[in-house]
Design a protein around this motif. Sequence first.
Motif, PDB file in Angstrom:
ATOM      1  N   GLY A  89      -3.988   2.687  -2.414  1.00  0.00           N
ATOM      2  CA  GLY A  89      -5.667   2.893  -2.889  1.00  0.00           C
ATOM      3  C   GLY A  89      -6.527   3.100  -1.958  1.00  0.00           C
ATOM      4  N   PRO A  90      -8.040   3.624  -2.270  1.00  0.00           N
ATOM      5  CA  PRO A  90      -8.804   3.580  -1.262  1.00  0.00           C
ATOM      6  C   PRO A  90      -9.183   2.526  -0.308  1.00  0.00           C
ATOM      7  CG  PRO A  90      -9.334   4.250  -3.374  1.00  0.00           C
ATOM      8  CD  PRO A  90      -7.712   3.451  -4.030  1.00  0.00           C
ATOM      9  N   LYS A  91      -8.688   1.652  -0.476  1.00  0.00           N
ATOM     10  CA  LYS A  91      -8.648   0.306   0.653  1.00  0.00           C
ATOM     11  C   LYS A  91      -8.186  -0.606   0.524  1.00  0.00           C
ATOM     12  CE  LYS A  91     -13.923   0.299   0.521  1.00  0.00           C
ATOM     13  NZ  LYS A  91     -15.159  -0.091   0.667  1.00  0.00           N
ATOM     14  N   ARG A  92      -6.746  -0.304  -0.137  1.00  0.00           N
ATOM     15  CA  ARG A  92      -5.782  -1.136  -0.675  1.00  0.00           C
ATOM     16  C   ARG A  92      -4.747  -0.569   0.608  1.00  0.00           C
ATOM     17  NH1 ARG A  92      -3.834  -3.431  -5.868  1.00  0.00           N
ATOM     18  NH2 ARG A  92      -6.107  -4.721  -5.453  1.00  0.00           N
ATOM     19  N   TRP A  93      -3.824  -1.121   0.720  1.00  0.00           N
ATOM     20  CA  TRP A  93      -2.496  -1.166   2.107  1.00  0.00           C
ATOM     21  C   TRP A  93      -1.641  -1.790   2.516  1.00  0.00           C
ATOM     22  CZ3 TRP A  93      -2.555   2.738   6.025  1.00  0.00           C
ATOM     23  CH2 TRP A  93      -3.495   3.889   6.340  1.00  0.00           C
ATOM     24  N   GLU A  94      -0.651  -1.631   3.176  1.00  0.00           N
ATOM     25  CA  GLU A  94       0.884  -2.575   3.260  1.00  0.00           C
ATOM     26  C   GLU A  94       0.948  -1.965   4.542  1.00  0.00           C
ATOM     27  OE1 GLU A  94       5.983  -1.889   3.205  1.00  0.00           O
ATOM     28  OE2 GLU A  94       4.742  -0.670   1.284  1.00  0.00           O
ATOM     29  N   ALA A  95       0.885  -2.963   4.974  1.00  0.00           N
ATOM     30  CA  ALA A  95       0.574  -4.060   6.353  1.00  0.00           C
ATOM     31  C   ALA A  95       1.198  -5.114   7.221  1.00  0.00           C
ATOM     32  CB  ALA A  95      -0.931  -4.306   6.483  1.00  0.00           C
ATOM     33  N   LEU A  96       1.163  -4.750   8.490  1.00  0.00           N
ATOM     34  CA  LEU A  96       2.090  -5.896   9.116  1.00  0.00           C
ATOM     35  C   LEU A  96       1.098  -6.753   9.759  1.00  0.00           C
ATOM     36  CD1 LEU A  96       5.018  -4.158  11.264  1.00  0.00           C
ATOM     37  CD2 LEU A  96       5.148  -5.599   9.050  1.00  0.00           C
ATOM     38  N   VAL A  97       0.969  -8.060   9.774  1.00  0.00           N
ATOM     39  CA  VAL A  97       0.469  -9.299  10.134  1.00  0.00           C
ATOM     40  C   VAL A  97       0.409  -9.871  10.873  1.00  0.00           C
ATOM     41  CG1 VAL A  97      -0.894  -8.541   7.817  1.00  0.00           C
ATOM     42  CG2 VAL A  97       0.717 -10.694   8.285  1.00  0.00           C
ATOM     43  N   ARG A  98      -0.160 -10.523  11.668  1.00  0.00           N
ATOM     44  CA  ARG A  98       0.293 -11.728  12.766  1.00  0.00           C
ATOM     45  C   ARG A  98      -0.650 -12.436  13.099  1.00  0.00           C
ATOM     46  NH1 ARG A  98       2.627  -8.778  18.329  1.00  0.00           N
ATOM     47  NH2 ARG A  98       0.883  -8.351  18.929  1.00  0.00           N
ATOM     48  N   PRO A  99      -0.491 -13.407  13.273  1.00  0.00           N
ATOM     49  CA  PRO A  99       0.615 -14.179  12.817  1.00  0.00           C
ATOM     50  C   PRO A  99       1.260 -14.421  11.274  1.00  0.00           C
ATOM     51  CG  PRO A  99      -0.884 -15.957  13.069  1.00  0.00           C
ATOM     52  CD  PRO A  99      -1.583 -14.329  13.431  1.00  0.00           C
ATOM     53  N   GLY A 100       2.215 -14.117  11.153  1.00  0.00           N
ATOM     54  CA  GLY A 100       2.437 -14.066   9.642  1.00  0.00           C
ATOM     55  C   GLY A 100       2.876 -15.431   8.978  1.00  0.00           C
ATOM     56  N   VAL A 140      -2.822  -6.522   1.819  1.00  0.00           N
ATOM     57  CA  VAL A 140      -3.709  -6.181   1.915  1.00  0.00           C
ATOM     58  C   VAL A 140      -4.877  -5.222   1.272  1.00  0.00           C
ATOM     59  CG1 VAL A 140      -5.816  -6.582   4.036  1.00  0.00           C
ATOM     60  CG2 VAL A 140      -3.507  -6.648   3.880  1.00  0.00           C
ATOM     61  N   ASP A 141      -6.271  -6.649   0.559  1.00  0.00           N
ATOM     62  CA  ASP A 141      -7.550  -5.503   0.546  1.00  0.00           C
ATOM     63  C   ASP A 141      -8.381  -5.133   1.149  1.00  0.00           C
ATOM     64  OD1 ASP A 141      -7.076  -4.054  -2.153  1.00  0.00           O
ATOM     65  OD2 ASP A 141      -8.098  -5.947  -3.973  1.00  0.00           O
ATOM     66  N   PHE A 142      -9.093  -4.693   1.488  1.00  0.00           N
ATOM     67  CA  PHE A 142     -10.259  -4.931   2.639  1.00  0.00           C
ATOM     68  C   PHE A 142     -11.679  -4.543   1.686  1.00  0.00           C
ATOM     69  CE2 PHE A 142      -6.986  -2.757   4.841  1.00  0.00           C
ATOM     70  CZ  PHE A 142      -6.876  -3.876   5.885  1.00  0.00           C
ATOM     71  N   GLU A 143     -12.629  -5.118   2.758  1.00  0.00           N
ATOM     72  CA  GLU A 143     -14.013  -5.274   2.341  1.00  0.00           C
ATOM     73  C   GLU A 143     -14.763  -5.158   3.068  1.00  0.00           C
ATOM     74  OE1 GLU A 143     -17.250  -8.152   1.086  1.00  0.00           O
ATOM     75  OE2 GLU A 143     -15.391  -9.190   0.919  1.00  0.00           O
ATOM     76  N   CYS A 144     -15.896  -3.365   2.486  1.00  0.00           N
ATOM     77  CA  CYS A 144     -16.409  -3.436   3.534  1.00  0.00           C
ATOM     78  C   CYS A 144     -17.340  -2.537   2.954  1.00  0.00           C
ATOM     79  CB  CYS A 144     -16.273  -2.478   4.910  1.00  0.00           C
ATOM     80  SG  CYS A 144     -14.321  -0.753   4.321  1.00  0.00           S
ATOM     81  N   GLU A 145     -18.959  -2.055   3.568  1.00  0.00           N
ATOM     82  CA  GLU A 145     -19.736  -0.886   3.312  1.00  0.00           C
ATOM     83  C   GLU A 145     -19.760   0.565   3.356  1.00  0.00           C
ATOM     84  OE1 GLU A 145     -22.972  -1.224   1.478  1.00  0.00           O
ATOM     85  OE2 GLU A 145     -23.129  -3.391   1.961  1.00  0.00           O
ATOM     86  N   GLY A 146     -19.580   1.269   2.563  1.00  0.00           N
ATOM     87  CA  GLY A 146     -19.266   2.759   3.423  1.00  0.00           C
ATOM     88  C   GLY A 146     -17.441   2.502   3.432  1.00  0.00           C
ATOM     89  N   THR A 147     -16.869   4.108   3.569  1.00  0.00           N
ATOM     90  CA  THR A 147     -15.549   3.775   3.317  1.00  0.00           C
ATOM     91  C   THR A 147     -14.898   2.804   3.867  1.00  0.00           C
ATOM     92  OG1 THR A 147     -15.213   6.107   5.286  1.00  0.00           O
ATOM     93  CG2 THR A 147     -16.222   6.673   2.316  1.00  0.00           C
ATOM     94  N   LEU A 148     -13.655   3.231   3.890  1.00  0.00           N
ATOM     95  CA  LEU A 148     -12.930   2.160   4.984  1.00  0.00           C
ATOM     96  C   LEU A 148     -12.707   2.782   6.040  1.00  0.00           C
ATOM     97  CD1 LEU A 148     -10.366  -0.391   5.354  1.00  0.00           C
ATOM     98  CD2 LEU A 148      -9.029   0.990   4.499  1.00  0.00           C
ATOM     99  N   GLU A 149     -12.369   4.367   6.630  1.00  0.00           N
ATOM    100  CA  GLU A 149     -11.730   5.360   7.171  1.00  0.00           C
ATOM    101  C   GLU A 149     -12.967   5.309   8.257  1.00  0.00           C
ATOM    102  OE1 GLU A 149      -9.543   6.406   3.446  1.00  0.00           O
ATOM    103  OE2 GLU A 149     -12.287   6.317   4.227  1.00  0.00           O
ATOM    104  N   ALA A 150     -14.354   5.203   7.551  1.00  0.00           N
ATOM    105  CA  ALA A 150     -15.782   4.797   8.901  1.00  0.00           C
ATOM    106  C   ALA A 150     -15.226   3.843   9.490  1.00  0.00           C
ATOM    107  CB  ALA A 150     -16.629   5.120   8.200  1.00  0.00           C
ATOM    108  N   ALA A 151     -14.936   2.306   8.736  1.00  0.00           N
ATOM    109  CA  ALA A 151     -14.836   1.551   8.999  1.00  0.00           C
ATOM    110  C   ALA A 151     -13.675   1.220  10.540  1.00  0.00           C
ATOM    111  CB  ALA A 151     -14.525   0.185   8.523  1.00  0.00           C
ATOM    112  N   LEU A 152     -12.613   2.010   9.887  1.00  0.00           N
ATOM    113  CA  LEU A 152     -11.533   2.168  11.041  1.00  0.00           C
ATOM    114  C   LEU A 152     -12.060   3.694  12.780  1.00  0.00           C
ATOM    115  CD1 LEU A 152      -8.090   3.081   8.662  1.00  0.00           C
ATOM    116  CD2 LEU A 152      -9.120   0.702  10.002  1.00  0.00           C
TER     117      LEU A 152
END
Length: 340
Positions: free
Chosen positions: A87-98, A129-141
Amino acid sequence: MKTSDFYYDLPEDRIAQTPVEPRDHSRMMVVHRAENQIEHRHFYDLPEYLRPGDALVVNETRVIPARLLGERESGGASEILLLKARGPKRWEALVRPGKKLRPGASVRFGDGRLIAHILDSTPAGGRIVDFECEGTLEAALDELGEMPLPPYIHEKLQDPDRYQTVYARLDGSAAAPTAGLHFTPKLLDAVRQMGVDVIPVLLHVGLGTFRPVKVEDISEHEMHSEYYEVTEQAARRVNFARQRGGRIFAVGTTSVRTLESASTEDRVLHAQSGWTNIFITPGYRFKMVDGLITNFHLPESTLVMLVSAFYTREGTLAAYKTAVEERYRFFSFGDAMLLL
């Protein structure tokens, strides 16, 4: 077939840590499949092996700065590696430490300018994972993310664009389609001027392509799905090249998987998009690809299996043995192989 059937001995000092400059000055092993003959050239020699009317199919995906380093609410260091957009701010991801990042946990990046909320676990051990940020996730990345270089590259990349192809256009990959890293704009212009059509398709590269094969019987291995797209224009141009006797060269295994996923048994490419988990191993009958440009891949990987399907297992492993002996550079920033 067994996974161990695709093993070869690779000394660690053959793994390229830095890219060659200019890009097209990397070495290129040319494999003539029918004759089982090998030539040692450079990538800028590629036009000598192409003919007017051929088609060169490239993957125009762009690598996103998908590696995020932050801290948990407790203050502990954490890492999130984005794999697949949900989704716009939702991703499948790998995390550490799991063990610390289970559903309900949060990770902060850039003093809270970006916050990741762990929603759920995936069957493969990742997280939603859901991301929370001002503006677009692309800009935050762009501000907070890092280029996700493979773990076997230990040198810091001075120029992030060096892990992008010169024709990268559409954001979405967690890793580069590395065969395309050898091209320069000048070389692409030379190829076009000789009458070869350079045709873009799309496959967003996920880490599933590079996931180790953990079963001994390769028929039991399951590929992760990756998003691909072939436009009407791309399909028309590829089919036209084939109809007039041109050869279809795939730049990279991702372009192979895209072409073969969108082709039918009558050797026609169709405009379509979706998710593919195609796993190409010896015995596969190629419907669209006549030539392959690729890098050298990990022992026992699905990519070595794909190359073995296009050539032969014995021929591929012999070529890799020669590459080790001739001191070719392997993997992402390594040298190229052209299979004719």
